[in-house]
Scaffold this active site. Structure first.
Site, PDB file in Angstrom:
ATOM      1  N   GLN A 199       0.803  -1.221   0.000  1.00 47.91           N
ATOM      2  CA  GLN A 199       0.000   0.000   0.000  1.00 47.91           C
ATOM      3  C   GLN A 199       0.839   1.276   0.000  1.00 47.91           C
ATOM      4  O   GLN A 199       0.339   2.333  -0.374  1.00 47.91           O
ATOM      5  CB  GLN A 199      -0.949  -0.002   1.196  1.00 47.91           C
ATOM      6  N   HIS A 207       1.147  -9.106   4.846  1.00 45.92           N
ATOM      7  CA  HIS A 207      -0.012  -8.230   4.640  1.00 45.92           C
ATOM      8  C   HIS A 207      -0.403  -8.359   3.163  1.00 45.92           C
ATOM      9  O   HIS A 207      -0.392  -7.389   2.414  1.00 45.92           O
ATOM     10  CB  HIS A 207       0.312  -6.802   5.053  1.00 45.92           C
ATOM     11  N   ASN A 229      -1.565 -10.703   8.750  1.00 48.54           N
ATOM     12  CA  ASN A 229      -2.566  -9.669   8.942  1.00 48.54           C
ATOM     13  C   ASN A 229      -3.909 -10.120   8.371  1.00 48.54           C
ATOM     14  O   ASN A 229      -3.995 -10.460   7.188  1.00 48.54           O
ATOM     15  CB  ASN A 229      -2.153  -8.382   8.225  1.00 48.54           C
ATOM     16  N   GLU A 230      -4.926 -10.108   9.199  1.00 49.17           N
ATOM     17  CA  GLU A 230      -6.296 -10.358   8.756  1.00 49.17           C
ATOM     18  C   GLU A 230      -6.424 -11.588   7.859  1.00 49.17           C
ATOM     19  O   GLU A 230      -6.744 -11.478   6.671  1.00 49.17           O
ATOM     20  CB  GLU A 230      -6.863  -9.123   8.041  1.00 49.17           C
ATOM     21  N   TYR A 246     -12.886  -1.952  12.785  1.00 49.07           N
ATOM     22  CA  TYR A 246     -13.442  -0.834  12.018  1.00 49.07           C
ATOM     23  C   TYR A 246     -14.921  -0.595  12.254  1.00 49.07           C
ATOM     24  O   TYR A 246     -15.377   0.537  12.275  1.00 49.07           O
ATOM     25  CB  TYR A 246     -13.205  -1.057  10.515  1.00 49.07           C
ATOM     26  N   GLU A 277      -5.083  -1.942  14.164  1.00 49.28           N
ATOM     27  CA  GLU A 277      -5.627  -1.022  13.154  1.00 49.28           C
ATOM     28  C   GLU A 277      -6.963  -0.489  13.630  1.00 49.28           C
ATOM     29  O   GLU A 277      -7.787  -1.247  14.150  1.00 49.28           O
ATOM     30  CB  GLU A 277      -5.898  -1.724  11.808  1.00 49.28           C
ATOM     31  N   TRP A 293      -4.903   3.267  11.636  1.00 49.20           N
ATOM     32  CA  TRP A 293      -4.779   2.993  10.218  1.00 49.20           C
ATOM     33  C   TRP A 293      -5.287   4.232   9.502  1.00 49.20           C
ATOM     34  O   TRP A 293      -6.478   4.526   9.613  1.00 49.20           O
ATOM     35  CB  TRP A 293      -5.578   1.762   9.772  1.00 49.20           C
ATOM     36  N   GLU A 336      -5.648   1.849  -1.376  1.00 44.71           N
ATOM     37  CA  GLU A 336      -6.690   1.162  -0.596  1.00 44.71           C
ATOM     38  C   GLU A 336      -7.272  -0.014  -1.398  1.00 44.71           C
ATOM     39  O   GLU A 336      -8.444  -0.054  -1.733  1.00 44.71           O
ATOM     40  CB  GLU A 336      -7.751   2.174  -0.154  1.00 44.71           C
TER      41      GLU A 336
HETATM   42  C1  PNW Z   1      -7.798  -3.632   6.390  1.00 47.33           C
HETATM   43  N1  PNW Z   1     -13.580  -5.791   4.467  1.00 47.33           N
HETATM   44  O1  PNW Z   1      -8.423  -4.087   5.206  1.00 47.33           O
HETATM   45  C2  PNW Z   1      -6.339  -3.792   6.060  1.00 47.33           C
HETATM   46  O2  PNW Z   1      -5.561  -4.425   7.022  1.00 47.33           O
HETATM   47  C3  PNW Z   1      -5.707  -2.550   5.534  1.00 47.33           C
HETATM   48  O3  PNW Z   1      -4.675  -2.907   4.682  1.00 47.33           O
HETATM   49  C4  PNW Z   1      -6.745  -1.673   4.880  1.00 47.33           C
HETATM   50  O4  PNW Z   1      -6.202  -0.583   4.203  1.00 47.33           O
HETATM   51  C5  PNW Z   1      -7.700  -1.237   5.968  1.00 47.33           C
HETATM   52  O5  PNW Z   1      -8.266  -2.353   6.648  1.00 47.33           O
HETATM   53  C6  PNW Z   1      -8.839  -0.361   5.469  1.00 47.33           C
HETATM   54  O6  PNW Z   1      -9.621  -1.059   4.550  1.00 47.33           O
HETATM   55  C7  PNW Z   1      -9.720  -4.467   5.091  1.00 47.33           C
HETATM   56  O7  PNW Z   1     -14.130  -5.555   3.390  1.00 47.33           O
HETATM   57  C8  PNW Z   1     -10.261  -4.451   3.829  1.00 47.33           C
HETATM   58  O8  PNW Z   1     -14.154  -6.418   5.359  1.00 47.33           O
HETATM   59  C9  PNW Z   1     -11.535  -4.887   3.608  1.00 47.33           C
HETATM   60  C10 PNW Z   1     -12.277  -5.347   4.680  1.00 47.33           C
HETATM   61  C11 PNW Z   1     -11.748  -5.373   5.956  1.00 47.33           C
HETATM   62  C12 PNW Z   1     -10.453  -4.927   6.163  1.00 47.33           C
END
Ligand code: PNW
Length: 466
Positions: free
Chosen positions: A26, A127, A171-172, A300, A373, A420, A427
């Site tokens: 990113q 990541h 990550n995730e 988030y 984040e 974050w 993105e």
């Molecule tokens: C996270 N969803 O991404 C990542 O760890 C970051 O790299 C990213 O930039 C940030 O959150 C903001 O989006 C996600 O759709 C992307 O559920 C998509 C999802 C969740 C997290």
């Protein structure tokens, strides 16, 4: 300073890690430099219809060349910690084999610059930029990828483990597995529900193998993963809605927390997945559930879900239409919870963060927690003077830091918080159209300008709390 490591009345521990985060693909750019190999994101961006505007991370925000300025920027904000990710194909261009020392050198320089500035480096090893060669061999649905990941982790940790204490493996894994291999909204863009379950399992297995390998090198370092957790509510009391919430909580949260922290998959989720005959070997669970020194939580928003038929609205992870990432629960509808949303369309719900933090503390073995984040994305532009007045982001961050303080007050061992993101950046499927940075980046000139939120966050760090 008062007893218990709390100073004054901020409600945050003295040694709280006040941080900000980025990820390699990113921000780094320099996609063809110093022997870097290709990743699934390089390939995905090149295929039309995957990323808005045909954007790519080829240049991104040029962090690879501008990291010294960026570290100075971080020091100016008073950051105590910087979470970044290491690009696997920079270190191992083919995913395995000989280490590309020139790639690794970038992280040596970055770590040294951070330490010199008094900022703790917090690397994440994965990541989402899987080396293309490994995807050609089958990617995360292949068991071998987990072993290659552990080798890569050991190579990076072997080079930096003497100076870097806190390590995040993956990550995730939810995004990497289900957006990457089920809905296809993220790289590598595959739509194979069954394979995505194996991807999720192998991401966690890779995490466990990596922790094992790194801990053998240096037992004193701190190892963990970062999972994206959500608060989940049923849309109403209808049993179908309650079941939908159980399923989504199951796939989003417990599918990762239970194996990583308890060494088993949740029974009800395995039952939902019965059509896929998903039955990972017990021996893997013992491997992937390595004792953790820290758990990273990316938070988030809250999901509000219904199991009744009705108008379909979907979680927004791509501007393009997609298959469902909710393997085995494709019928579940994501509906509005009636709250205000950020520019991503994600509802703002700080209470959900209190819920998530207290839940992890209550239902799982004790482990130090970090919010790795949290932040808000918008479509935003500077005013005539070049400053971004991002009141929405300030309010979002303030509400979520109140939530953190509330959780600490309730006894949750929360030890740090990373916004974050440090900088506006690429993105994913949204390309450069959504901005999450504390610092604005003019993509034409790469000029960095701190937003109001950056000044606000610097004040928070200076006071050690809100
Ligand atoms: C996270 N969803 O991404 C990542 O760890 C970051 O790299 C990213 O930039 C940030 O959150 C903001 O989006 C996600 O759709 C992307 O559920 C998509 C999802 C969740 C997290």
């Amino acid at each position: 300073m008062s007893a218990g490591g709390f100073s004054g009345d901020t409600g945050f521990p003295d040694d709280f890690a006040w941080g900000a985060a980025t990820a390699a693909y990113q921000v780094e750019g320099a996609a063809a430099e110093d022997g870097r190999g290709s990743s699934v994101w390089d390939d995905f961006c090149r295929a039309p219809g995957n990323v808005l505007g045909g954007d790519t991370g080829d240049v991104a925000v040029d962090h690879y060349h501008r990291f010294r300025d960026d570290v100075a920027l971080m020091a100016g904000l008073g950051l105590k910690a910087y979470r970044f990710s290491v690009s696997w194909p920079r270190v191992l261009p083919e995913g395995a084999g000989a280490v590309n020392e020139r790639g690794l050198d970038f992280y040596r320089r970055l770590v040294d610059a951070l330490l010199e500035a008094g900022i703790e480096p917090w690397p994440t090893l994965y990541h989402w930029d899987l080396p293309s060669t490994l995807e050609k061999g089958g990617g995360w649905p292949e068991r071998d990828t987990a072993y290659r990941f552990a080798d890569y982790a050991a190579a990076v940790h072997g080079a930096l483990g003497d100076r870097v204490r806190h390590w995040t493996t993956v990550n995730e894994p939810w995004c990497a597995a289900f957006l990457g291999y089920a809905s296809g909204e993220h790289a590598p863009g595959r739509r194979e529900a069954g394979a995505s379950l194996h991807a999720a399992h192998h991401l966690m297995l890779g995490h466990g193998l990596a922790v094992e390998a790194m801990r053998a090198q240096r037992p004193g370092n701190r190892f963990g993963a970062a999972v994206n957790l959500y608060a989940v509510s049923p849309a109403g009391d209808d049993p179908a809605d309650v079941d939908a919430a159980r399923r989504i909580d199951g796939m989003q949260n417990r599918f990762f927390l239970d194996p990583l922290l308890l060494g088993r998959y949740p029974e009800d989720v395995l039952a939902d997945l019965e059509p896929y005959a998903f039955a990972p070997p017990d021996a893997d669970l013992a491997t992937l559930a390595q004792p953790l020194d820290q758990l990273g939580i990316n938070y988030y928003t809250r999901h509000t879900v219904s199991g009744r038929p009705g108008e379909a609205t979907q979680a927004v992870s791509s501007p393009f239409s997609a298959h469902s990432p909710w393997v085995g629960s494709e019928h579940v509808r994501f509906v509005s919870g009636g709250r205000a949303v950020t520019g991503m369309g994600w509802e703002i719900d700080a209470d959900g963060l209190v819920e998530v933090l207290t839940r992890v503390h209550r239902e799982y073995p004790a482990v130090p927690l970090y919010v790795t984040e949290n932040g808000a994305g918008y479509d935003e532009a500077p005013d005539g003077g070049g400053t971004v007045h991002d009141a929405g982001r300030v309010s979002y961050l303030e509400q979520h830091l109140r939530a953190c303080r509330e959780a600490v007050g309730r006894g949750v061992p929360l030890r740090g918080y990373f916004v974050w993101s440090l900088l506006d950046n690429f993105e994913w499927a949204w390309g450069y159209s959504k901005r999450f940075g504390l610092v604005h980046v003019d993509y034409a000139t790469q000029r960095r300008t701190p937003k109001d939120s950056a000044r606000w966050y610097a004040g928070v760090i200076g006071r050690g709390g809100l």
